[in-house]
Design a protein around this motif. Structure first.
Motif, PDB file in Angstrom:
ATOM      1  N   LYS A  90      69.809  75.017 -57.462  1.00  0.00           N
ATOM      2  CA  LYS A  90      69.876  74.386 -58.779  1.00  0.00           C
ATOM      3  C   LYS A  90      71.347  74.139 -59.049  1.00  0.00           C
ATOM      4  N   ALA A  91      71.655  72.951 -59.544  1.00  0.00           N
ATOM      5  CA  ALA A  91      73.045  72.563 -59.736  1.00  0.00           C
ATOM      6  C   ALA A  91      73.249  71.915 -61.094  1.00  0.00           C
ATOM      7  N   ARG A  92      74.413  72.169 -61.668  1.00  0.00           N
ATOM      8  CA  ARG A  92      74.767  71.509 -62.921  1.00  0.00           C
ATOM      9  C   ARG A  92      74.995  70.016 -62.678  1.00  0.00           C
ATOM     10  N   ASP A  93      75.561  69.692 -61.501  1.00  0.00           N
ATOM     11  CA  ASP A  93      75.835  68.294 -61.148  1.00  0.00           C
ATOM     12  C   ASP A  93      75.281  68.048 -59.743  1.00  0.00           C
ATOM     13  N   ARG A 104      77.115  65.484 -57.424  1.00  0.00           N
ATOM     14  CA  ARG A 104      78.378  65.992 -56.852  1.00  0.00           C
ATOM     15  C   ARG A 104      78.101  66.967 -55.708  1.00  0.00           C
ATOM     16  N   VAL A 105      77.144  67.848 -55.907  1.00  0.00           N
ATOM     17  CA  VAL A 105      76.799  68.824 -54.868  1.00  0.00           C
ATOM     18  C   VAL A 105      76.207  68.116 -53.649  1.00  0.00           C
ATOM     19  N   THR A 144      76.756  65.026 -52.688  1.00  0.00           N
ATOM     20  CA  THR A 144      77.848  64.308 -52.027  1.00  0.00           C
ATOM     21  C   THR A 144      78.643  65.251 -51.144  1.00  0.00           C
ATOM     22  N   PHE A 145      78.880  66.472 -51.609  1.00  0.00           N
ATOM     23  CA  PHE A 145      79.580  67.477 -50.808  1.00  0.00           C
ATOM     24  C   PHE A 145      78.832  67.742 -49.499  1.00  0.00           C
ATOM     25  N   TYR A 146      77.543  68.042 -49.583  1.00  0.00           N
ATOM     26  CA  TYR A 146      76.781  68.383 -48.381  1.00  0.00           C
ATOM     27  C   TYR A 146      76.661  67.191 -47.430  1.00  0.00           C
ATOM     28  N   LYS A 147      76.658  65.986 -47.971  1.00  0.00           N
ATOM     29  CA  LYS A 147      76.611  64.801 -47.109  1.00  0.00           C
ATOM     30  C   LYS A 147      77.947  64.590 -46.404  1.00  0.00           C
ATOM     31  N   SER A 148      79.051  64.696 -47.131  1.00  0.00           N
ATOM     32  CA  SER A 148      80.354  64.417 -46.524  1.00  0.00           C
ATOM     33  C   SER A 148      80.879  65.576 -45.683  1.00  0.00           C
ATOM     34  N   VAL A 149      80.639  66.798 -46.115  1.00  0.00           N
ATOM     35  CA  VAL A 149      81.189  67.954 -45.405  1.00  0.00           C
ATOM     36  C   VAL A 149      80.311  68.384 -44.232  1.00  0.00           C
ATOM     37  N   LEU A 150      78.982  68.354 -44.415  1.00  0.00           N
ATOM     38  CA  LEU A 150      78.076  68.804 -43.365  1.00  0.00           C
ATOM     39  C   LEU A 150      77.384  67.679 -42.616  1.00  0.00           C
ATOM     40  N   GLY A 151      77.473  66.477 -43.138  1.00  0.00           N
ATOM     41  CA  GLY A 151      76.834  65.354 -42.467  1.00  0.00           C
ATOM     42  C   GLY A 151      75.338  65.256 -42.714  1.00  0.00           C
ATOM     43  N   LEU A 152      74.834  65.957 -43.752  1.00  0.00           N
ATOM     44  CA  LEU A 152      73.417  65.843 -44.075  1.00  0.00           C
ATOM     45  C   LEU A 152      73.140  64.443 -44.623  1.00  0.00           C
ATOM     46  N   LYS A 153      71.925  63.986 -44.453  1.00  0.00           N
ATOM     47  CA  LYS A 153      71.507  62.671 -44.926  1.00  0.00           C
ATOM     48  C   LYS A 153      70.535  62.839 -46.089  1.00  0.00           C
ATOM     49  N   GLU A 210      67.241  71.266 -50.777  1.00  0.00           N
ATOM     50  CA  GLU A 210      66.746  70.567 -51.963  1.00  0.00           C
ATOM     51  C   GLU A 210      67.640  70.961 -53.126  1.00  0.00           C
ATOM     52  N   ILE A 211      68.234  69.971 -53.775  1.00  0.00           N
ATOM     53  CA  ILE A 211      69.139  70.213 -54.891  1.00  0.00           C
ATOM     54  C   ILE A 211      68.480  69.689 -56.157  1.00  0.00           C
ATOM     55  N   GLU A 212      68.274  70.584 -57.098  1.00  0.00           N
ATOM     56  CA  GLU A 212      67.660  70.214 -58.375  1.00  0.00           C
ATOM     57  C   GLU A 212      68.723  70.270 -59.455  1.00  0.00           C
ATOM     58  N   GLY A 213      68.959  69.141 -60.089  1.00  0.00           N
ATOM     59  CA  GLY A 213      69.978  69.054 -61.116  1.00  0.00           C
ATOM     60  C   GLY A 213      69.468  69.457 -62.484  1.00  0.00           C
ATOM     61  N   SER A 214      70.331  70.147 -63.224  1.00  0.00           N
ATOM     62  CA  SER A 214      70.028  70.511 -64.601  1.00  0.00           C
ATOM     63  C   SER A 214      71.336  70.729 -65.350  1.00  0.00           C
ATOM     64  N   ALA A 215      71.628  69.846 -66.292  1.00  0.00           N
ATOM     65  CA  ALA A 215      72.851  69.965 -67.084  1.00  0.00           C
ATOM     66  C   ALA A 215      72.821  71.201 -67.976  1.00  0.00           C
TER      67      ALA A 215
END
Length: 166
Positions: free
Chosen positions: A20-23, A26-27, A29-38, A58-63
């Motif tokens: 679960k992520a606030r953003d 952003r999270v 994008t990190f895993y795509k650029s740093v780890l190469g996940l698609k 799986e990243i679930e966003g919640s502000a």
């Protein structure tokens, strides 16, 4: 691949991790650029990331989420197993070229690992297992430790003209 790492052949394994992520953007994008996940799927506030069509994260966003208390119990880190030592060496080169901040680099005798944090402070381990036949043993017990990673030795796993990360 015929010589799968031990963790990939174990009878019990984690198929997918949920964060679960606030953003979430952003999270992700990190895993795509740093780890190469698609990105494999997106529905509402949920983003599914993976490799070769297999969802790993799986990243679930919640502000509404509050920043975690670093002293509270929770996920220590998510570990991503790479297929071969040369893959970890390629990732180290990618991290160096991209100026990715690392929190640690360890030789655990049974594996070699690098540690970092995602933008929301979740720990990430990127590692490769040594072949189980190379694991040090004391009688019937597998010996493990946390020693300094020999980065020069790791990088020697790359051949001349070795292709880059991703």
């Amino acid at each position: 691949m015929t010589n799968l790492p031990f963790a990939a052949t174990a009878p019990v394994y984690v198929g997918r991790v949920g964060l679960k992520a606030r953003d979430a953007e952003r999270v992700a994008t990190f895993y795509k650029s740093v780890l190469g996940l698609k990105e494999l799927r997106r529905a509402g506030g949920v983003i599914g990331l993976g490799v070769d069509g297999r969802e790993l994260l799986e990243i679930e966003g919640s502000a509404a989420l509050r920043e975690d208390d670093p002293r509270g119990a929770g996920l220590f880190h998510t570990a991503f197993l790479l297929p071969a030592r040369a893959d970890l060496a390629r990732w180290v080169r990618h991290a160096s070229d991209s100026r990715i901040a690392l929190d640690g680099a360890s030789d655990h005798l049974v594996s070699e690992a690098l540690y970092l944090n995602d933008p929301e402070g979740n720990g990430v381990e990127i590692y490769v297992d040594r072949d189980a036949s190379e694991w040090p043993r004391d009688g019937g017990t597998i010996r493990m430790a946390t020693e300094r990673l020999d980065v020069d030795s790791l990088m020697s796993a790359l051949g001349e003209g070795d292709a880059g990360w991703k």
